[in-house]
Design an enzyme around this catalytic site. Structure first.
Site, PDB file in Angstrom:
ATOM      1  N   LYS A 143      -1.968  -1.994  -5.392  1.00 46.52           N
ATOM      2  CA  LYS A 143      -2.741  -2.088  -6.661  1.00 46.52           C
ATOM      3  C   LYS A 143      -2.621  -1.143  -7.621  1.00 46.52           C
ATOM      4  O   LYS A 143      -3.188  -1.190  -8.554  1.00 46.52           O
ATOM      5  CB  LYS A 143      -4.411  -2.309  -6.072  1.00 46.52           C
ATOM      6  CG  LYS A 143      -4.382  -3.818  -5.286  1.00 46.52           C
ATOM      7  CD  LYS A 143      -5.822  -4.221  -5.112  1.00 46.52           C
ATOM      8  CE  LYS A 143      -6.676  -3.112  -4.666  1.00 46.52           C
ATOM      9  NZ  LYS A 143      -8.060  -3.207  -4.565  1.00 46.52           N
ATOM     10  N   GLY A 159       0.852  -1.245   0.035  1.00 46.58           N
ATOM     11  CA  GLY A 159      -0.014  -0.006  -0.072  1.00 46.58           C
ATOM     12  C   GLY A 159       0.715   1.176   0.046  1.00 46.58           C
ATOM     13  O   GLY A 159       0.468   2.254   0.531  1.00 46.58           O
ATOM     14  N   ASP A 186      -1.921  -7.324  -5.728  1.00 48.67           N
ATOM     15  CA  ASP A 186      -3.212  -7.380  -4.942  1.00 48.67           C
ATOM     16  C   ASP A 186      -2.807  -8.204  -3.770  1.00 48.67           C
ATOM     17  O   ASP A 186      -2.804  -9.410  -3.970  1.00 48.67           O
ATOM     18  CB  ASP A 186      -4.457  -7.679  -5.820  1.00 48.67           C
ATOM     19  CG  ASP A 186      -5.811  -7.875  -5.114  1.00 48.67           C
ATOM     20  OD1 ASP A 186      -5.634  -7.843  -3.944  1.00 48.67           O
ATOM     21  OD2 ASP A 186      -6.695  -7.907  -5.636  1.00 48.67           O
ATOM     22  N   TYR A 240     -14.732  -3.939  10.964  1.00 52.27           N
ATOM     23  CA  TYR A 240     -13.420  -3.075  10.656  1.00 52.27           C
ATOM     24  C   TYR A 240     -12.290  -3.287  11.880  1.00 52.27           C
ATOM     25  O   TYR A 240     -11.146  -3.641  11.895  1.00 52.27           O
ATOM     26  CB  TYR A 240     -13.250  -1.680  10.628  1.00 52.27           C
ATOM     27  CG  TYR A 240     -12.204  -1.048  10.632  1.00 52.27           C
ATOM     28  CD1 TYR A 240     -11.229  -1.082   9.505  1.00 52.27           C
ATOM     29  CD2 TYR A 240     -11.761   0.121  11.649  1.00 52.27           C
ATOM     30  CE1 TYR A 240     -10.098  -0.300   9.729  1.00 52.27           C
ATOM     31  CE2 TYR A 240     -10.694   0.475  11.612  1.00 52.27           C
ATOM     32  CZ  TYR A 240      -9.629   0.504  10.388  1.00 52.27           C
ATOM     33  OH  TYR A 240      -8.637   1.237  10.306  1.00 52.27           O
ATOM     34  N   ILE A 290       0.269   7.019   4.274  1.00 56.23           N
ATOM     35  CA  ILE A 290       1.427   6.560   5.052  1.00 56.23           C
ATOM     36  C   ILE A 290       2.603   5.840   4.448  1.00 56.23           C
ATOM     37  O   ILE A 290       3.895   5.903   4.702  1.00 56.23           O
ATOM     38  CB  ILE A 290       0.831   5.983   6.394  1.00 56.23           C
ATOM     39  CG1 ILE A 290       0.033   6.785   7.441  1.00 56.23           C
ATOM     40  CG2 ILE A 290       1.797   5.287   7.148  1.00 56.23           C
ATOM     41  CD1 ILE A 290      -0.793   6.338   8.415  1.00 56.23           C
ATOM     42  N   GLY A 291       2.089   4.658   3.780  1.00 59.18           N
ATOM     43  CA  GLY A 291       2.890   3.909   3.091  1.00 59.18           C
ATOM     44  C   GLY A 291       3.952   4.671   2.364  1.00 59.18           C
ATOM     45  O   GLY A 291       5.303   4.289   2.415  1.00 59.18           O
TER      46      GLY A 291
END
Length: 271
Positions: free
Chosen positions: A38, A13, A70, A164, A18-19
């Site tokens: 992705k 990601g 993915d 979540y 943040i990534g």
């Protein structure tokens, strides 16, 4: 060790948020960064692709490898880890950053959303760690870092968005198990979570949150850097909070991380 120069980071990601911030902080040291995400083509609703992220990493001083992955697909993840290790000669650090969010109660959560969060957050963390493990075993100072909160069983965090919370706690439970399993291998497994809401695209999912009441992704990136340069044998199984990590390194000025210095800050979920 105070630098990630020459280290190879595999970050899920990492095309935005943040990534990407963690990737750019490592790049300034001269690290190799694998952008595993992705987003292969531009999305009008979300900025950034694996290619724009890779270009930013190289501009910041690092070396980049953009891989369209993915993490719900085991074959794609295994292939990506192998490509990364072949391209850079190994993998030193895995950052499990990719995450899906849907903040709704039981009636308001379609099963496709439940499945997405389970597959990306918990399962994606597990499968990516499993795929990178053979290469981490051969690294000199191997780290796995999850972007997940301290584990909790407090009902107040489950009731508003059970699906979540289960998915994020699944990532945190991976830390508990993997830290002990990998301890004899010298592979550190830790979690990092922000004290406040971070100004990324994800805040659109949180009602009432405005960017001016958030901190920037840079605080998480700096905290991640401080954790990843430490010896993997001296710290594992820790659930760290970004500003506590930085305070431990001597940082006292946190206004520089605020979107609007002086504005009130909103605490993140699970804290």
């Amino acid at each position: 060790m105070t630098t990630l120069a020459g280290k190879t980071l595999f970050i899920t990601g990492a095309s935005r948020g943040i990534g990407l911030a963690i990737a750019l902080r490592a790049a300034r040291d001269g690290a190799n960064v694998v952008i595993a995400a992705k987003s292969g083509v531009a999305n009008p609703k979300l900025p950034g692709t694996i290619h724009t992220a890779a270009a930013a990493v190289e501009e910041a001083g690092g070396r980049a490898l953009a891989l369209k992955v993915d993490i719900r697909d085991e074959t794609q993840v295994v292939d990506a880890a192998a490509q990364a290790a072949e391209h850079f000669g190994g993998i030193d650090i895995l950052v499990n950053n990719a995450s899906a969010i849907w903040l709704a109660g039981v009636e308001g959560t379609p099963m496709k959303r439940f499945d997405l969060m389970s597959q990306v957050n918990t399962r994606g963390t597990f499968v990516t760690t499993q795929a990178c493990l053979p290469y981490l075993k051969r690294a000199a100072n191997p780290h796995v870092l999850m972007l997940s909160p301290p584990p909790t069983l407090d009902p107040k965090w489950f009731a508003p968005h059970t699906a979540y919370t289960i998915a994020k706690m699944g990532m945190s439970l991976c830390v508990l198990g993997m830290a002990e399993e990998f301890r004899p291998l010298g592979i550190a497994v830790n979690a990092l979570w922000p004290r406040t809401v971070i100004a990324t695209a994800a805040i659109a999912m949180i009602d009432g949150v405005r960017p001016e009441n958030c901190r920037t992704p840079a605080i998480v990136a700096d905290a991640a850097h401080a954790m990843l340069v430490r010896s993997s044998r001296e710290m594992t199984g820790r659930f760290a909070i970004d500003d506590e990590v930085l305070a431990g390194t001597g940082v006292t000025d946190f206004d520089r991380y605020a979107v609007h210095p002086g504005a009130s800050l909103l605490p993140d979920l699970f804290l």
